[in-house]
Write an enzyme that holds these catalytic residues in place. Structure first.
Site, PDB file in Angstrom:
ATOM      1  N   ASP A   1       3.960 -16.663  15.047  1.00 54.85           N
ATOM      2  CA  ASP A   1       3.705 -17.319  16.332  1.00 54.85           C
ATOM      3  C   ASP A   1       3.497 -18.824  16.117  1.00 54.85           C
ATOM      4  O   ASP A   1       3.317 -19.579  17.076  1.00 54.85           O
ATOM      5  CB  ASP A   1       2.549 -16.662  17.102  1.00 54.85           C
ATOM      6  CG  ASP A   1       1.247 -16.668  16.338  1.00 54.85           C
ATOM      7  OD1 ASP A   1       1.238 -17.076  15.155  1.00 54.85           O
ATOM      8  OD2 ASP A   1       0.220 -16.261  16.920  1.00 54.85           O
ATOM      9  N   SER A   2       3.581 -19.266  14.861  1.00 50.55           N
ATOM     10  CA  SER A   2       3.679 -20.710  14.565  1.00 50.55           C
ATOM     11  C   SER A   2       4.945 -21.272  15.232  1.00 50.55           C
ATOM     12  O   SER A   2       5.114 -22.490  15.329  1.00 50.55           O
ATOM     13  CB  SER A   2       3.702 -20.962  13.052  1.00 50.55           C
ATOM     14  OG  SER A   2       4.660 -20.146  12.416  1.00 50.55           O
TER      15      SER A   2
ATOM     16  N   ASP B   1       5.194 -11.593  14.611  1.00 55.58           N
ATOM     17  CA  ASP B   1       3.808 -11.781  15.040  1.00 55.58           C
ATOM     18  C   ASP B   1       3.614 -11.309  16.468  1.00 55.58           C
ATOM     19  O   ASP B   1       4.449 -11.588  17.343  1.00 55.58           O
ATOM     20  CB  ASP B   1       3.459 -13.277  15.001  1.00 55.58           C
ATOM     21  CG  ASP B   1       2.543 -13.635  13.854  1.00 55.58           C
ATOM     22  OD1 ASP B   1       1.887 -12.732  13.297  1.00 55.58           O
ATOM     23  OD2 ASP B   1       2.481 -14.829  13.516  1.00 55.58           O
TER      24      ASP B   1
ATOM     25  N   LYS C   1       2.820  -8.031  13.010  1.00 57.03           N
ATOM     26  CA  LYS C   1       1.597  -8.553  12.383  1.00 57.03           C
ATOM     27  C   LYS C   1       0.641  -8.983  13.485  1.00 57.03           C
ATOM     28  O   LYS C   1       1.086  -9.529  14.491  1.00 57.03           O
ATOM     29  CB  LYS C   1       1.929  -9.747  11.480  1.00 57.03           C
ATOM     30  CG  LYS C   1       0.697 -10.484  10.952  1.00 57.03           C
ATOM     31  CD  LYS C   1       1.032 -11.479   9.872  1.00 57.03           C
ATOM     32  CE  LYS C   1       1.367 -12.864  10.352  1.00 57.03           C
ATOM     33  NZ  LYS C   1       0.346 -13.541  11.151  1.00 57.03           N
TER      34      LYS C   1
ATOM     35  N   GLU D   1      -5.118 -16.017   4.935  1.00 56.96           N
ATOM     36  CA  GLU D   1      -4.874 -17.443   5.207  1.00 56.96           C
ATOM     37  C   GLU D   1      -6.152 -18.238   4.994  1.00 56.96           C
ATOM     38  O   GLU D   1      -7.214 -17.900   5.537  1.00 56.96           O
ATOM     39  CB  GLU D   1      -4.376 -17.601   6.663  1.00 56.96           C
ATOM     40  CG  GLU D   1      -4.120 -19.055   7.027  1.00 56.96           C
ATOM     41  CD  GLU D   1      -3.313 -19.246   8.303  1.00 56.96           C
ATOM     42  OE1 GLU D   1      -2.864 -18.244   8.910  1.00 56.96           O
ATOM     43  OE2 GLU D   1      -3.127 -20.413   8.694  1.00 56.96           O
TER      44      GLU D   1
END
Ligand code: KIV
Length: 278
Positions: A59-60, A98, A127, A195
Site C-alpha cells: 500500500d506504499s 497489501d 498481507k 519493519e
C-alpha cells in the site's frame, strides 16, 4: 545455472514458480528470500527478469505512485487495480497484495470479503498489519484458502497511534513482538514482515518462528529482505537510512527525457530512421 551458494543449492531447488511452501523451504535451507514492491505492469516484469522471488503490491502505492503523504488514503479499489496489473504481468514470483487501512480490522468476515477481491484479481497471498488481535482473521482467511503474510514492528497504517515512523520492539516490547509473531504463525500466517525493528530483536523473532521473516530496516538476520522499489533504485531524492540505493534510475530517466526534449527542439528527432516518406 543459479548464482546461489552451491552448498545451499543442494538443499533448495529454485522453483520455476514461487508458491507458498517455497517460503518455508527457503528458510529451512538458509536461502534468503528476496521481495520488492511493484504496483504496475511496467516495472513488475523487470523485477521478475532480475530474479526476484516475491513481489509485494504494497500500500506504499499510495506514497510512491498516488502522491499521498501516507498509506492511509489507499482504498481496496486502488489495490485491486495495482494488484491486477502486477499479477497479469509476471509468472515466477509469488504476488503478495497489501490490504489497505480499514479493509480488515473490523471483523474476520470483512477481511475475508476484501481479501477475496485481491485474490480474484491475481494475488497469491494478502498481507495486513497487526499482531495477536488479528489471529482469528488470519485463521479464517487461511481456512478459506487465502494465504496471509503478517506485518509487525512499525506498521505505517498506525502511524498516528505510533507517533510516526519509529523503531518498534525495544525493551519490554520485544516479548510482545515475539508473542504476536507466534500467534500469527499459529493462526496460519505463511511469513511475517518485520519493519523498523532493532537487528537483535528481529533475529530473536526469526529464530522463534518456523515461518520466514522478511525484514525492512530490521537488520541482516531475517530470512529475507523487502525494499520499496523506487527507494532502492534511486528514483527519490531522500530515502530512510535502512535503504541502500542500488541504482540511479531517476537520473537515467531524467537524462533520457532531457535528450528527447533537446532533440525535438533542435529538430534532430525524428530523424530519417524514425519516419516513412511514403
Ligand atoms: O507497503 C509496503 O511497501 C510495505 C513494505 C514497506 C513492507 O508494507
Amino acid at each position: 545455472m543459479s548464482d546461489q551458494n552451491p552448498a545451499i543449492e543442494t538443499q533448495f531447488k529454485e522453483p520455476k514458480r514461487w508458491r507458498v511452501h517455497h517460503l518455508m523451504q527457503a528458510k529451512q535451507a538458509g536461502r534468503k528470500i528476496t521481495m520488492i514492491t511493484a504496483y504496475d505492469a511496467l516495472t513488475a516484469p523487470i523485477f521478475e527478469e532480475a530474479g526476484i522471488d516475491t513481489i509485494l503490491v504494497g500500500d506504499s502505492y499510495g506514497n510512491v505512485q498516488l502522491g499521498y503523504g501516507s498509506t492511509i488514503p489507499v482504498t481496496i479499489e486502488d489495490m485491486e487495480r495495482a494488484t491486477g496489473a502486477v499479477a497479469r504481468s509476471v509468472t515466477r514470483p509469488l504476488v503478495v497484495a497489501d490490504m489497505p487501512f480499514g479493509t480488515y480490522e473490523a471483523s474476520p468476515q470483512v477481511a475475508f470479503d476484501n481479501a477475496a477481491r485481491l485474490i480474484r484479481v491475481g494475488a497469491n497471498a494478502v498481507k495486513f498489519e497487526g499482531g495477536a488481535e488479528l489471529a482469528d482473521t488470519v485463521k479464517l482467511l487461511t481456512q478459506a484458502g487465502i494465504p496471509v503474510v503478517g506485518h509487525l514492528g512499525f506498521t505505517p497504517q498506525s502511524e498516528n497511534a505510533l507517533g510516526g515512523p519509529r523503531m518498534q520492539g525495544r525493551g519490554t516490547a520485544k516479548q510482545k513482538m515475539i508473542d504476536d509473531a507466534l500467534a500469527l504463525q499459529s493462526a496460519g500466517a505463511i511469513a511475517i514482515v518485520l519493519e523498523m525493528v532493532p537487528g537483535p530483536v528481529a533475529s530473536e523473532v526469526t529464530k522463534a518462528l518456523d515461518v520466514p521473516t522478511i525484514g525492512i530496516g530490521a537488520g541482516p538476520e531475517t530470512d529475507g529482505q523487502v525494499l520499496v522499489w523506487s527507494d532502492m533504485a534511486g528514483m527519490t531524492d531522500w530515502v530512510p537510512s535502512f535503504v541502500k540505493r542500488f541504482g540511479e534510475a531517476r537520473a537515467v530517466l531524467r537524462s533520457a527525457v532531457e535528450d528527447y526534449a533537446a532533440e525535438v527542439k533542435d529538430g534532430t528527432f525524428p530523424g530519417p530512421e524514425n519516419y516513412k516518406t511514403n
